[in-house]
Design a protein around this motif. Sequence first.
Motif, PDB file in Angstrom:
ATOM      1  N   GLU A 159      81.740  11.708  17.565  1.00 34.50           N
ATOM      2  CA  GLU A 159      82.655  11.642  16.427  1.00 34.50           C
ATOM      3  C   GLU A 159      82.182  10.600  15.422  1.00 34.50           C
ATOM      4  O   GLU A 159      82.209  10.829  14.205  1.00 34.50           O
ATOM      5  CB  GLU A 159      84.064  11.291  16.901  1.00 34.50           C
ATOM      6  CG  GLU A 159      84.775  12.400  17.646  1.00 34.50           C
ATOM      7  CD  GLU A 159      86.088  11.928  18.258  1.00 34.50           C
ATOM      8  OE1 GLU A 159      86.917  12.784  18.609  1.00 34.50           O
ATOM      9  OE2 GLU A 159      86.279  10.684  18.391  1.00 34.50           O
ATOM     10  N   LEU A 194      84.179  17.652  14.819  1.00 41.02           N
ATOM     11  CA  LEU A 194      84.046  16.250  15.228  1.00 41.02           C
ATOM     12  C   LEU A 194      84.388  15.312  14.078  1.00 41.02           C
ATOM     13  O   LEU A 194      85.126  14.336  14.240  1.00 41.02           O
ATOM     14  CB  LEU A 194      82.619  15.974  15.709  1.00 41.02           C
ATOM     15  CG  LEU A 194      82.230  16.505  17.089  1.00 41.02           C
ATOM     16  CD1 LEU A 194      80.723  16.368  17.282  1.00 41.02           C
ATOM     17  CD2 LEU A 194      82.971  15.750  18.178  1.00 41.02           C
ATOM     18  N   ALA A 247      87.567  12.657  13.762  1.00 38.35           N
ATOM     19  CA  ALA A 247      87.341  11.243  13.441  1.00 38.35           C
ATOM     20  C   ALA A 247      88.128  10.853  12.195  1.00 38.35           C
ATOM     21  O   ALA A 247      88.740   9.779  12.134  1.00 38.35           O
ATOM     22  CB  ALA A 247      85.855  10.990  13.231  1.00 38.35           C
TER      23      ALA A 247
END
Length: 296
Positions: free
Chosen positions: A125, A156, A160
């Motif tokens: 991430e 990802l 994040a």
Amino acid sequence: MDDEKWFAERFEEHRPRLRAVAYRMLGSFADAEDALQDAWLRISRAEVRAAEIENPAGWLTTIVGRVCLNALRSRRTRAEEPWDGRLPDPVVAEDGPSTPEDAVLLADDLGLALQIVLDTLSPDERLAFVLHDMFEVPFPEIAAVLEREDAATRQLASRARKRVSTARIPEQQRDVARQREVVDAFFAAAREGDLDALVSVLHPDVVARADFGAIKLPRPALVRGARTVAQNAKIGYVPAAELRPVLVNGAAAALVVRDGRPTNIMAFTVVDGLITALDIYGDPDRVRELAASALS
């Protein structure tokens, strides 16, 4: 020009950007320098011709990113809490205009609060977020580093991004002079032992974190709330200490010097005239190393 010389020149040309990538990925200057050395070894041994590289900056960035990814994966699993006991290395500078190198490191207003949140992301991430959102590396290139599909890499980065958004990192007061007024008021109140005055410059939900390395602290390393933080500041203030104004990640801070030796760094996050976070570094060896540029 032979390929080896071309690689060396391009690496030095883009070193500030590459160092910034490694710093955001690893949160440690020493680890970032190790990553750059490792990346250079890979670059110097790469079985590719200079003429084949269309975008040197992007190519170098992905190599550094891959090295940092491996370093993160080798670390112990991070806790899901926003702070696991160790503060990331701050950029400490003299109180004044930033150097060009520091400006590259601190692009996108990289404050300590964001760096602490980055430490909670998984390695994959973090790579996706840092390379795409901070350095505008295209997803297909990041996917190649992660050995994932493009869609998975986008997910990802999205996860994040949500984690960073959920952390609700406040936008710090941009006027450093105004920040300094608030910080000075904090120290004046601590010096006088005025608890009410201390509380008045702290946000009700202020958080204070302390990282003293291996030194055992007499008080908790993380406390929340204006009155609790104020009480700790009142107890912990040392009248004989010299407070030198410095900048930490571009924000007003103080370097604590005792008997001519730097002992603590105190970094502040100031929002709307109130301190929302106080981060204290107390490992003398680490403080001396981090503050070397400001002391010079």
